[in-house]
Scaffold this motif. Structure first.
Motif, PDB file in Angstrom:
ATOM      1  N   ASP A  12       1.755   7.051   0.232  1.00 26.52           N
ATOM      2  CA  ASP A  12       0.821   6.050  -0.273  1.00 26.52           C
ATOM      3  C   ASP A  12       1.126   5.730  -1.729  1.00 26.52           C
ATOM      4  O   ASP A  12       1.603   6.575  -2.492  1.00 26.52           O
ATOM      5  CB  ASP A  12      -0.619   6.555  -0.155  1.00 26.52           C
ATOM      6  N   THR A  17      -0.899   3.918  -4.955  1.00 29.12           N
ATOM      7  CA  THR A  17      -2.119   3.319  -5.488  1.00 29.12           C
ATOM      8  C   THR A  17      -1.943   2.783  -6.891  1.00 29.12           C
ATOM      9  O   THR A  17      -2.816   2.103  -7.406  1.00 29.12           O
ATOM     10  CB  THR A  17      -3.256   4.358  -5.498  1.00 29.12           C
ATOM     11  N   TYR A  66       0.802  -1.222   0.000  1.00 34.13           N
ATOM     12  CA  TYR A  66       0.000   0.000   0.000  1.00 34.13           C
ATOM     13  C   TYR A  66       0.842   1.282   0.000  1.00 34.13           C
ATOM     14  O   TYR A  66       0.382   2.312  -0.466  1.00 34.13           O
ATOM     15  CB  TYR A  66      -0.937   0.012   1.210  1.00 34.13           C
ATOM     16  N   ASP A  67       2.051   1.243   0.538  1.00 32.89           N
ATOM     17  CA  ASP A  67       2.841   2.455   0.612  1.00 32.89           C
ATOM     18  C   ASP A  67       4.294   2.077   0.880  1.00 32.89           C
ATOM     19  O   ASP A  67       4.655   0.906   0.872  1.00 32.89           O
ATOM     20  CB  ASP A  67       2.310   3.381   1.726  1.00 32.89           C
TER      21      ASP A  67
END
Length: 401
Positions: free
Chosen positions: A148, A150, A131-132
């Motif tokens: 983050d 995405t 996720y990050d």
């Protein structure tokens, strides 16, 4: 990938690039760009790049029209020219992170940060997940930057520089446990995940003596596993009282649980005093069907067990009587857990069938049968029926209750 003696840089991840000639620029004096005029670059973390790379000098704080690396080798085997070398940094809420020796090549598609060079120059570690990614101080494990992700890459989301520097000292988890009044581990982890505290984790979790004295109502019970080699060496037993009498006036039921196989037998009772006769019948069944005798009975200290008839029977036949201490149901844990499991299944079957609670005896027999033919975590997911009879149960006969 092969390396030559000529000064070249290798890059693992770029887009498709057309072959170009290698250009070596002549050295000029460095050009310094004011920090206020530097653009906010869109950097991406790259573990395969050996140097920082950008496509223009506008995002650098200073640069020079020269480079010791005339070209960069990319993933498709081609080389692209390097026109300048410069420096920049990433703003964070605590301190700027240096980006040294950035190579400028107009043909690069993404601005890339070499993780290897970045960690070396700033004495930090970079941790990636789905996720990050996080940048932490290598010595104190203090979180400096979290971004983050995405998409397919790990872009750097820069934080604006703060006018007032924020300094969070990193203390051990033991110190942070004591500071806010002896927090639990779960609350401590939540505060740290929100970057509200900086906690330096210790390898060994210390046992807090103050918490033991101040929060515990009684001393802990330690697990004790009796070792048995065959069935009916230890039988666990207990009685449950129903708040609702059955259709036939049954108010109680007793269980006899074999320690080795975890097979359970249930006996509905009109009165608790009926327990002795049912145990005698159960013992006769064991003697006749399995050609063995019960060696020990584990139960609580209730009057339905601790009476003259039981003591005389056990004394005459050499059966051991194991009682739990008064008001310590934990010592009769196997029976207590089985009662809870059976009652949960009884309620579920009654709700599913839309049957009144007074039919709990019919659901009791069904629940015991199901538990005996299904894998049990108490015996490492083996099946009680198989351990008792050395046979595999069948399930074709099962119907919806």
């Amino acid at each position: 990938m092969s390396y030559t003696n000529s000064p070249q840089v290798y890059l693992a991840s770029t887009g498709p690039i057309q072959p170009v000639h290698v250009l070596i620029q002549q050295a000029h004096l460095p050009v310094h760009v004011p920090v206020q005029q530097a653009q906010m670059p869109a950097w991406n973390m790259d573990t395969g790049a050996s140097s920082h790379l950008t496509d223009n000098t506008g995002i650098l704080t200073s640069f020079s029209n020269s480079s010791m690396y005339p070209s960069v080798f990319v993933g498709n085997g081609h080389s692209i020219p390097v026109t300048h070398t410069g420096h920049s940094f990433l703003h964070t809420s605590s301190k700027p992170l240096q980006l040294n020796h950035i190579l400028v090549t107009p043909h690069i598609i993404k601005n890339l940060i070499s993780v290897r060079q970045f960690t070396h120059d700033n004495d930090v570690s970079v941790e990636f997940d789905a996720y990050d990614f996080s940048v932490k101080d290598y010595q104190t494990r203090w979180l400096i930057l979290r971004c983050d992700s995405t998409g397919d890459l790990y872009p750097v989301t820069q934080q604006p520089s703060s006018q007032t520097p924020i300094v969070l000292l990193s203390f051990s988890s033991t110190t942070w446990h004591r500071r806010p009044g002896h927090l639990g581990d779960d609350v401590l982890r939540r505060l740290e995940s929100r970057n509200l505290i900086s906690c330096r984790k210790s390898k060994l979790s210390a046992l807090c003596h103050a918490c033991q004295l101040g929060k515990h109502a009684k001393l802990p019970f330690y697990n004790f596993e009796s070792s048995v080699d065959s069935v009916f060496e230890i039988i666990h037993s207990d009685i449950w009282t129903s708040p609702i009498p059955s259709e036939s006036g049954i108010k109680y039921y007793a269980i006899f649980l074999d320690h080795f196989s975890h097979f359970v037998w249930v006996y509905p009772l009109h009165k608790k005093s009926d327990l002795f006769d049912n145990f005698v019948a159960f013992r006769a069944y064991v003697n006749k069907q399995f050609n063995v005798d019960i060696k020990a009975l584990q139960c609580d200290h209730g009057g339905e067990y601790d009476n003259t008839r039981f003591h005389d029977l056990f004394c005459q036949n050499g059966i051991q009587f194991w009682f739990s201490c008064p008001r310590t149901s934990q010592q009769n844990g196997k029976s207590e857990r089985m009662l809870r499991t059976i009652n949960n299944l009884i309620r579920t079957l009654l709700f599913q069938a839309h049957i009144p609670p007074s039919y709990w005896v019919e659901a009791l027999n069904m629940a015991a049968h199901l538990l005996n033919i299904l894998p049990s975590t108490a015996i490492n997911n083996e099946i009680p029926f198989t351990k008792l009879y050395n046979q595999t149960p069948t399930y074709e006969h099962l119907c919806v209750f």
